[in-house]
Design a protein around this motif. Sequence first.
Motif, PDB file in Angstrom:
ATOM      1  N   UNK A   4       8.039  27.052  54.746  1.00 49.11           N
ATOM      2  CA  UNK A   4       9.035  26.991  55.805  1.00 49.11           C
ATOM      3  C   UNK A   4       8.821  25.852  56.784  1.00 49.11           C
ATOM      4  N   UNK A   5       8.127  24.807  56.342  1.00 45.95           N
ATOM      5  CA  UNK A   5       7.840  23.676  57.225  1.00 45.95           C
ATOM      6  C   UNK A   5       8.989  22.677  57.175  1.00 45.95           C
ATOM      7  N   UNK A   6      10.081  23.038  57.786  1.00 46.25           N
ATOM      8  CA  UNK A   6      11.243  22.153  57.825  1.00 46.25           C
ATOM      9  C   UNK A   6      10.889  20.871  58.574  1.00 46.25           C
ATOM     10  N   UNK A   7      11.297  19.759  58.010  1.00 41.89           N
ATOM     11  CA  UNK A   7      11.048  18.480  58.659  1.00 41.89           C
ATOM     12  C   UNK A   7       9.612  18.016  58.605  1.00 41.89           C
ATOM     13  N   UNK A   8       8.786  18.633  57.747  1.00 38.71           N
ATOM     14  CA  UNK A   8       7.379  18.234  57.662  1.00 38.71           C
ATOM     15  C   UNK A   8       7.253  16.810  57.127  1.00 38.71           C
ATOM     16  N   UNK A   9       6.192  16.137  57.524  1.00 41.46           N
ATOM     17  CA  UNK A   9       5.914  14.767  57.111  1.00 41.46           C
ATOM     18  C   UNK A   9       4.805  14.780  56.060  1.00 41.46           C
ATOM     19  N   UNK A  10       5.029  14.058  54.967  1.00 42.26           N
ATOM     20  CA  UNK A  10       4.075  14.049  53.868  1.00 42.26           C
ATOM     21  C   UNK A  10       3.520  12.645  53.663  1.00 42.26           C
ATOM     22  N   UNK A  11       2.201  12.551  53.529  1.00 39.63           N
ATOM     23  CA  UNK A  11       1.498  11.289  53.313  1.00 39.63           C
ATOM     24  C   UNK A  11       0.618  11.402  52.076  1.00 39.63           C
ATOM     25  N   UNK A  12       0.388  10.274  51.407  1.00 41.36           N
ATOM     26  CA  UNK A  12      -0.663  10.199  50.400  1.00 41.36           C
ATOM     27  C   UNK A  12      -1.724   9.241  50.917  1.00 41.36           C
ATOM     28  N   UNK A  13      -2.976   9.533  50.559  1.00 44.03           N
ATOM     29  CA  UNK A  13      -4.096   8.735  51.038  1.00 44.03           C
ATOM     30  C   UNK A  13      -5.173   8.730  49.972  1.00 44.03           C
ATOM     31  N   UNK A  14      -6.078   7.771  50.075  1.00 49.69           N
ATOM     32  CA  UNK A  14      -7.173   7.746  49.123  1.00 49.69           C
ATOM     33  C   UNK A  14      -8.213   6.715  49.489  1.00 49.69           C
ATOM     34  N   UNK A  15      -9.351   6.837  48.819  1.00 54.60           N
ATOM     35  CA  UNK A  15     -10.460   5.905  48.988  1.00 54.60           C
ATOM     36  C   UNK A  15     -10.772   5.262  47.652  1.00 54.60           C
ATOM     37  N   UNK A  16     -10.950   3.930  47.640  1.00 53.35           N
ATOM     38  CA  UNK A  16     -11.341   3.182  46.449  1.00 53.35           C
ATOM     39  C   UNK A  16     -10.311   3.393  45.333  1.00 53.35           C
ATOM     40  N   UNK A  17     -10.730   3.899  44.155  1.00 48.24           N
ATOM     41  CA  UNK A  17      -9.763   4.154  43.085  1.00 48.24           C
ATOM     42  C   UNK A  17      -8.678   5.108  43.553  1.00 48.24           C
ATOM     43  N   UNK A  18      -9.033   6.033  44.432  1.00 45.83           N
ATOM     44  CA  UNK A  18      -8.041   6.953  44.976  1.00 45.83           C
ATOM     45  C   UNK A  18      -7.034   6.260  45.876  1.00 45.83           C
ATOM     46  N   UNK A  19      -7.467   5.196  46.555  1.00 48.28           N
ATOM     47  CA  UNK A  19      -6.534   4.398  47.352  1.00 48.28           C
ATOM     48  C   UNK A  19      -5.546   3.678  46.453  1.00 48.28           C
ATOM     49  N   UNK A  20      -6.037   3.194  45.309  1.00 45.79           N
ATOM     50  CA  UNK A  20      -5.130   2.608  44.311  1.00 45.79           C
ATOM     51  C   UNK A  20      -4.091   3.639  43.884  1.00 45.79           C
ATOM     52  N   UNK A  21      -4.545   4.853  43.580  1.00 42.29           N
ATOM     53  CA  UNK A  21      -3.610   5.903  43.162  1.00 42.29           C
ATOM     54  C   UNK A  21      -2.550   6.150  44.224  1.00 42.29           C
TER      55      UNK A  21
ATOM     56  N   UNK B 181      -5.010  13.739  49.613  1.00 41.02           N
ATOM     57  CA  UNK B 181      -6.096  12.761  49.508  1.00 41.02           C
ATOM     58  C   UNK B 181      -6.629  12.690  48.083  1.00 41.02           C
ATOM     59  N   UNK B 182      -6.783  11.444  47.580  1.00 43.23           N
ATOM     60  CA  UNK B 182      -7.359  11.189  46.258  1.00 43.23           C
ATOM     61  C   UNK B 182      -8.676  10.424  46.437  1.00 43.23           C
ATOM     62  N   UNK B 183      -9.745  10.941  45.866  1.00 43.87           N
ATOM     63  CA  UNK B 183     -11.056  10.301  45.984  1.00 43.87           C
ATOM     64  C   UNK B 183     -11.211   9.168  44.974  1.00 43.87           C
ATOM     65  N   UNK B 184     -12.268   8.372  45.170  1.00 40.00           N
ATOM     66  CA  UNK B 184     -12.582   7.291  44.257  1.00 40.00           C
ATOM     67  C   UNK B 184     -13.604   7.692  43.205  1.00 40.00           C
ATOM     68  N   UNK B 185     -14.047   6.690  42.440  1.00 38.86           N
ATOM     69  CA  UNK B 185     -14.988   6.933  41.360  1.00 38.86           C
ATOM     70  C   UNK B 185     -14.667   6.138  40.119  1.00 38.86           C
ATOM     71  N   UNK B 186     -13.983   5.010  40.291  1.00 38.86           N
ATOM     72  CA  UNK B 186     -13.618   4.105  39.188  1.00 38.86           C
ATOM     73  C   UNK B 186     -12.781   4.806  38.124  1.00 38.86           C
TER      74      UNK B 186
END
Length: 286
Positions: free
Chosen positions: A132-149, A69-74
């Motif tokens: 050792x998390x074989x087959x793990x699922x990875x996501x990126x997320x963010x709010x505001x400027x962090x959503x842009x990232x 997760x990436x936060x915002x803040x311009x």
Amino acid sequence: MPGVTRRAWMAAALASLAGCSALDVLNAVTKSDASVPTLGLAYGPHPRQRLDIYRPVRPMEGPPRAVVFFYGGSWREGDRKDYAFVGEALAATGAIAMVADYRLYPEVRYPDFLLDCAAATAFARRWLDRQGHAGSRLFVAGHSAGAYNAAMVATDSRWLEAQGLRIETLSGWIGMAGPYNFLPIQAADVLPVFNHPNETPDSQPVFHVSQGWLPPALLLTGEHDAYVDVRRNTLSLAERLMEYRHPVELKVYPRLDHKTIVAALASPLQFLGPVLSDVARFVASA
């Protein structure tokens, strides 16, 4: 009545969510025993290249899911410690949450903060593999400027490729009230961040939506967002993703605005809208 009073008090306290005091209040009332935190892990040499990991006590069924997760803040302010409530909330759904800092203006400008976000994502991938998390699922997320990232990491292959990864390492991405299509820049404080007057179209997530594979997207926005234009940004990106037949889910919450959409992740404010349950469902479905 006490529940109603508490909700009203919390809503009033969060009316100024951009202030540190409101975030402090929110973090104080959302501490839980749903996660085991590991704080301040370095994903690079700079003091701001750090992230906190919140491991769920009760993980989701199936392969592990992790959300960076990436936060915002311009792109000018923010601190991962202020968003501990996000880590706690995501961990409570059974996902591994990673809340990352990144370098800010004026120390850096576009695209350096994207290099940091990609490096944090690559760290997450390596950390999952070491656990050792074989087959793990990875996501990126963010709010505001962090959503842009998050959007740029998920749609523009340059950033993950610089870390030796492909976009295919992502199982999806989540954008909350993000600016995805904001040229020409209207906000004076954002102009220097994007090298005005030398802004380039390839700084915009919508520019990178075309043929080829992209990870599924969950786009969330509040109907009352007065800071980031919903039509110009979230809706236009959703339409472009659909035009090129990329998987995208769009949620427009009638009671939420730019700040309360992220605040609604916290347990005392989840009555404002089903933001956390929508995120959890999206992550669990991967």
